[in-house]
Design a protein around this motif. Structure first.
Motif, PDB file in Angstrom:
ATOM      1  N   GLU A  92      21.043-115.840  28.173  1.00 61.29           N
ATOM      2  CA  GLU A  92      21.746-116.532  27.104  1.00 61.29           C
ATOM      3  C   GLU A  92      22.787-117.431  27.759  1.00 61.29           C
ATOM      4  O   GLU A  92      23.510-117.015  28.668  1.00 61.29           O
ATOM      5  CB  GLU A  92      22.384-115.563  26.108  1.00 61.29           C
ATOM      6  N   VAL A  93      22.842-118.695  27.340  1.00 58.64           N
ATOM      7  CA  VAL A  93      23.729-119.654  27.989  1.00 58.64           C
ATOM      8  C   VAL A  93      24.708-120.248  26.979  1.00 58.64           C
ATOM      9  O   VAL A  93      24.347-120.530  25.837  1.00 58.64           O
ATOM     10  CB  VAL A  93      22.938-120.788  28.693  1.00 58.64           C
ATOM     11  N   GLU A  94      25.953-120.403  27.418  1.00 61.92           N
ATOM     12  CA  GLU A  94      26.983-120.946  26.552  1.00 61.92           C
ATOM     13  C   GLU A  94      26.834-122.454  26.384  1.00 61.92           C
ATOM     14  O   GLU A  94      27.214-123.003  25.358  1.00 61.92           O
ATOM     15  CB  GLU A  94      28.360-120.607  27.125  1.00 61.92           C
ATOM     16  N   GLU A  95      26.293-123.113  27.400  1.00 61.88           N
ATOM     17  CA  GLU A  95      26.099-124.563  27.338  1.00 61.88           C
ATOM     18  C   GLU A  95      24.754-124.925  27.954  1.00 61.88           C
ATOM     19  O   GLU A  95      24.452-124.504  29.073  1.00 61.88           O
ATOM     20  CB  GLU A  95      27.209-125.282  28.107  1.00 61.88           C
ATOM     21  N   LEU A 147      23.382-120.306  23.031  1.00 62.82           N
ATOM     22  CA  LEU A 147      24.317-119.691  22.096  1.00 62.82           C
ATOM     23  C   LEU A 147      24.936-120.748  21.182  1.00 62.82           C
ATOM     24  O   LEU A 147      25.088-121.912  21.560  1.00 62.82           O
ATOM     25  CB  LEU A 147      25.428-118.972  22.853  1.00 62.82           C
ATOM     26  N   THR A 148      25.309-120.327  19.989  1.00 60.69           N
ATOM     27  CA  THR A 148      26.069-121.199  19.099  1.00 60.69           C
ATOM     28  C   THR A 148      27.498-121.292  19.639  1.00 60.69           C
ATOM     29  O   THR A 148      27.932-120.441  20.431  1.00 60.69           O
ATOM     30  CB  THR A 148      26.103-120.633  17.679  1.00 60.69           C
ATOM     31  N   PRO A 149      28.265-122.297  19.219  1.00 60.48           N
ATOM     32  CA  PRO A 149      29.665-122.373  19.662  1.00 60.48           C
ATOM     33  C   PRO A 149      30.456-121.109  19.344  1.00 60.48           C
ATOM     34  O   PRO A 149      31.301-120.669  20.132  1.00 60.48           O
ATOM     35  CB  PRO A 149      30.204-123.585  18.897  1.00 60.48           C
ATOM     36  N   GLU A 150      30.170-120.496  18.198  1.00 64.56           N
ATOM     37  CA  GLU A 150      30.868-119.276  17.814  1.00 64.56           C
ATOM     38  C   GLU A 150      30.497-118.123  18.738  1.00 64.56           C
ATOM     39  O   GLU A 150      31.364-117.335  19.156  1.00 64.56           O
ATOM     40  CB  GLU A 150      30.541-118.906  16.358  1.00 64.56           C
ATOM     41  N   GLN A 151      29.212-118.000  19.058  1.00 64.57           N
ATOM     42  CA  GLN A 151      28.774-116.947  19.968  1.00 64.57           C
ATOM     43  C   GLN A 151      29.336-117.157  21.371  1.00 64.57           C
ATOM     44  O   GLN A 151      29.747-116.201  22.039  1.00 64.57           O
ATOM     45  CB  GLN A 151      27.248-116.901  20.022  1.00 64.57           C
ATOM     46  N   ALA A 152      29.378-118.388  21.816  1.00 71.81           N
ATOM     47  CA  ALA A 152      29.893-118.689  23.147  1.00 71.81           C
ATOM     48  C   ALA A 152      31.383-118.396  23.247  1.00 71.81           C
ATOM     49  O   ALA A 152      31.879-118.011  24.317  1.00 71.81           O
ATOM     50  CB  ALA A 152      29.622-120.150  23.492  1.00 71.81           C
ATOM     51  N   ALA A 153      32.111-118.555  22.153  1.00 69.19           N
ATOM     52  CA  ALA A 153      33.560-118.351  22.159  1.00 69.19           C
ATOM     53  C   ALA A 153      33.950-116.893  21.960  1.00 69.19           C
ATOM     54  O   ALA A 153      35.124-116.531  22.140  1.00 69.19           O
ATOM     55  CB  ALA A 153      34.209-119.205  21.075  1.00 69.19           C
ATOM     56  N   ASP A 154      33.002-116.035  21.609  1.00 73.34           N
ATOM     57  CA  ASP A 154      33.300-114.629  21.337  1.00 73.34           C
ATOM     58  C   ASP A 154      33.420-113.863  22.653  1.00 73.34           C
ATOM     59  O   ASP A 154      32.442-113.342  23.179  1.00 73.34           O
ATOM     60  CB  ASP A 154      32.196-114.024  20.466  1.00 73.34           C
ATOM     61  N   LYS A 155      34.629-113.799  23.170  1.00 72.29           N
ATOM     62  CA  LYS A 155      34.880-113.129  24.449  1.00 72.29           C
ATOM     63  C   LYS A 155      36.064-112.187  24.290  1.00 72.29           C
ATOM     64  O   LYS A 155      37.180-112.616  23.982  1.00 72.29           O
ATOM     65  CB  LYS A 155      35.167-114.161  25.547  1.00 72.29           C
ATOM     66  N   ARG A 156      35.805-110.908  24.501  1.00 74.13           N
ATOM     67  CA  ARG A 156      36.856-109.910  24.328  1.00 74.13           C
ATOM     68  C   ARG A 156      37.616-109.671  25.629  1.00 74.13           C
ATOM     69  O   ARG A 156      37.133-109.947  26.716  1.00 74.13           O
ATOM     70  CB  ARG A 156      36.254-108.594  23.837  1.00 74.13           C
ATOM     71  N   ILE A 157      38.821-109.125  25.475  1.00 77.09           N
ATOM     72  CA  ILE A 157      39.644-108.752  26.622  1.00 77.09           C
ATOM     73  C   ILE A 157      39.809-107.234  26.601  1.00 77.09           C
ATOM     74  O   ILE A 157      40.299-106.662  25.620  1.00 77.09           O
ATOM     75  CB  ILE A 157      41.016-109.441  26.583  1.00 77.09           C
ATOM     76  N   GLU A 158      39.380-106.576  27.668  1.00 80.32           N
ATOM     77  CA  GLU A 158      39.415-105.112  27.703  1.00 80.32           C
ATOM     78  C   GLU A 158      40.830-104.586  27.867  1.00 80.32           C
ATOM     79  O   GLU A 158      41.253-103.663  27.172  1.00 80.32           O
ATOM     80  CB  GLU A 158      38.530-104.604  28.847  1.00 80.32           C
ATOM     81  N   GLN A 159      41.592-105.152  28.790  1.00 84.68           N
ATOM     82  CA  GLN A 159      42.960-104.722  29.019  1.00 84.68           C
ATOM     83  C   GLN A 159      43.849-105.953  29.168  1.00 84.68           C
ATOM     84  O   GLN A 159      43.780-106.650  30.182  1.00 84.68           O
ATOM     85  CB  GLN A 159      43.052-103.832  30.274  1.00 84.68           C
ATOM     86  N   ARG A 160      44.651-106.191  28.148  1.00 85.33           N
ATOM     87  CA  ARG A 160      45.516-107.364  28.173  1.00 85.33           C
ATOM     88  C   ARG A 160      46.805-107.019  28.935  1.00 85.33           C
ATOM     89  O   ARG A 160      47.492-106.050  28.620  1.00 85.33           O
ATOM     90  CB  ARG A 160      45.848-107.812  26.764  1.00 85.33           C
ATOM     91  N   THR A 161      47.131-107.818  29.918  1.00 85.72           N
ATOM     92  CA  THR A 161      48.335-107.614  30.720  1.00 85.72           C
ATOM     93  C   THR A 161      49.309-108.749  30.459  1.00 85.72           C
ATOM     94  O   THR A 161      48.936-109.923  30.543  1.00 85.72           O
ATOM     95  CB  THR A 161      48.001-107.541  32.217  1.00 85.72           C
ATOM     96  N   VAL A 162      50.542-108.400  30.159  1.00 87.81           N
ATOM     97  CA  VAL A 162      51.568-109.399  29.902  1.00 87.81           C
ATOM     98  C   VAL A 162      52.604-109.321  31.005  1.00 87.81           C
ATOM     99  O   VAL A 162      53.159-108.255  31.300  1.00 87.81           O
ATOM    100  CB  VAL A 162      52.249-109.164  28.512  1.00 87.81           C
ATOM    101  N   ARG A 163      52.874-110.438  31.619  1.00 83.06           N
ATOM    102  CA  ARG A 163      53.864-110.492  32.689  1.00 83.06           C
ATOM    103  C   ARG A 163      55.064-111.301  32.228  1.00 83.06           C
ATOM    104  O   ARG A 163      54.934-112.392  31.689  1.00 83.06           O
ATOM    105  CB  ARG A 163      53.260-111.125  33.951  1.00 83.06           C
ATOM    106  N   ILE A 164      56.252-110.741  32.452  1.00 84.63           N
ATOM    107  CA  ILE A 164      57.491-111.426  32.073  1.00 84.63           C
ATOM    108  C   ILE A 164      58.040-112.195  33.275  1.00 84.63           C
ATOM    109  O   ILE A 164      58.174-111.653  34.354  1.00 84.63           O
ATOM    110  CB  ILE A 164      58.537-110.425  31.571  1.00 84.63           C
TER     111      ILE A 164
END
Length: 251
Positions: free
Chosen positions: A206-209, A234-251
């Motif tokens: 499956e390819v995003e572009e 993939l449709t634009p919506e499918q290509a943009a559907d990307k989850r983040i498993e562990q979000r890290t915030v740096r100050i």
């Protein structure tokens, strides 16, 4: 030479129950979620999956796992997938855990036509000596354990023999691809996707572009189209559907 297939369900329509499938992805990066969902909706079951991990956050292979569609997993990482651990310990799932580098090389070797190779990884452990629980009996005992592997000495050091991996099918996700199946992967999604693609006798990407043949610089191709039999855009919506498993915030 045009390998584009109209839909994901059409691309996986001939994957039978009990098939072996190499699946790309690293964590949540580069996971062929659309093709996996198509397999789920088709009802395919009894699958033998080869992948670095078996999905997370109820996405990717976790969709098939939760539905009881996977019979065996060959991988290197369990992580925080509680359902994976539950099925394994309950004796519902057969699991072969492999050092991550060894898994990568076994996939690459299978795709390159190399039946086996020697590696120092696992020497002196149950990887080489056997006895790793592949399946539990559901009561705390081991129903099936790994067999011992051949160990041979080279230049005074021991090495364990590992077999290359070939699967019936492979499912991968690429950032860019052309109609001939030449693929480009983005960042860490390149860790296992090219290797999984090489190992499959029939590889679906499956390819995003999608671009036309010749638009990808040959030097930029990460996986030549010779390893790919089908391409799903993939449709634009499918290509943009990307989850983040562990979000890290740096100050």
């Amino acid at each position: 030479m045009d390998k584009v297939v109209a839909t994901a369900p059409e691309a996986v329509a001939d994957v039978p129950d009990g098939a072996s499938v190499a699946v790309g992805g690293f964590g949540l990066s580069g996971v062929p979620n659309v093709l996996i969902q198509a397999l789920y909706e088709r009802g395919t079951a009894g699958l033998g999956v080869v992948s670095n991990n078996c999905g997370a956050m109820e996405s990717g292979l976790a969709v098939l796992l939760a539905a009881g569609r996977i019979a065996r997993v060959t991988g290197s990482y369990v992580g925080a997938n509680k359902e994976f651990a539950r099925q394994y310990l309950a004796g519902e799932l057969e699991v072969e855990l492999i050092p991550q580098g060894t898994l990568a090389e076994r996939l690459r070797a299978g795709g390159a036509g190399i039946p086996a190779f020697y590696t120092p990884a696992g020497v002196g452990t149950q990887i080489a000596e056997g006895g790793l629980p592949w399946r539990y009996d559901g009561e705390g005992g081991v129903a099936l354990a790994s067999p011992p592997k051949e160990v041979r000495e080279f230049d005074g050091a021991p090495y364990v023999l590992e077999r290359g991996i070939r699967t019936d099918f492979a499912l991968v996700r690429a950032a860019k691809g052309d109609r001939h199946g030449n693929l480009v992967f983005s960042r860490s999604s390149r860790n296992f996707n090219p290797l999984a693609a090489m190992a499959g006798r029939v590889t679906v990407a499956e390819v995003e572009e999608l671009v036309e043949p010749g638009e990808i610089d040959p030097d930029a191709v990460h996986l030549p189209g010779v390893f790919v039999q089908r391409v799903v855009v993939l449709t634009p919506e499918q290509a943009a559907d990307k989850r983040i498993e562990q979000r890290t915030v740096r100050i």
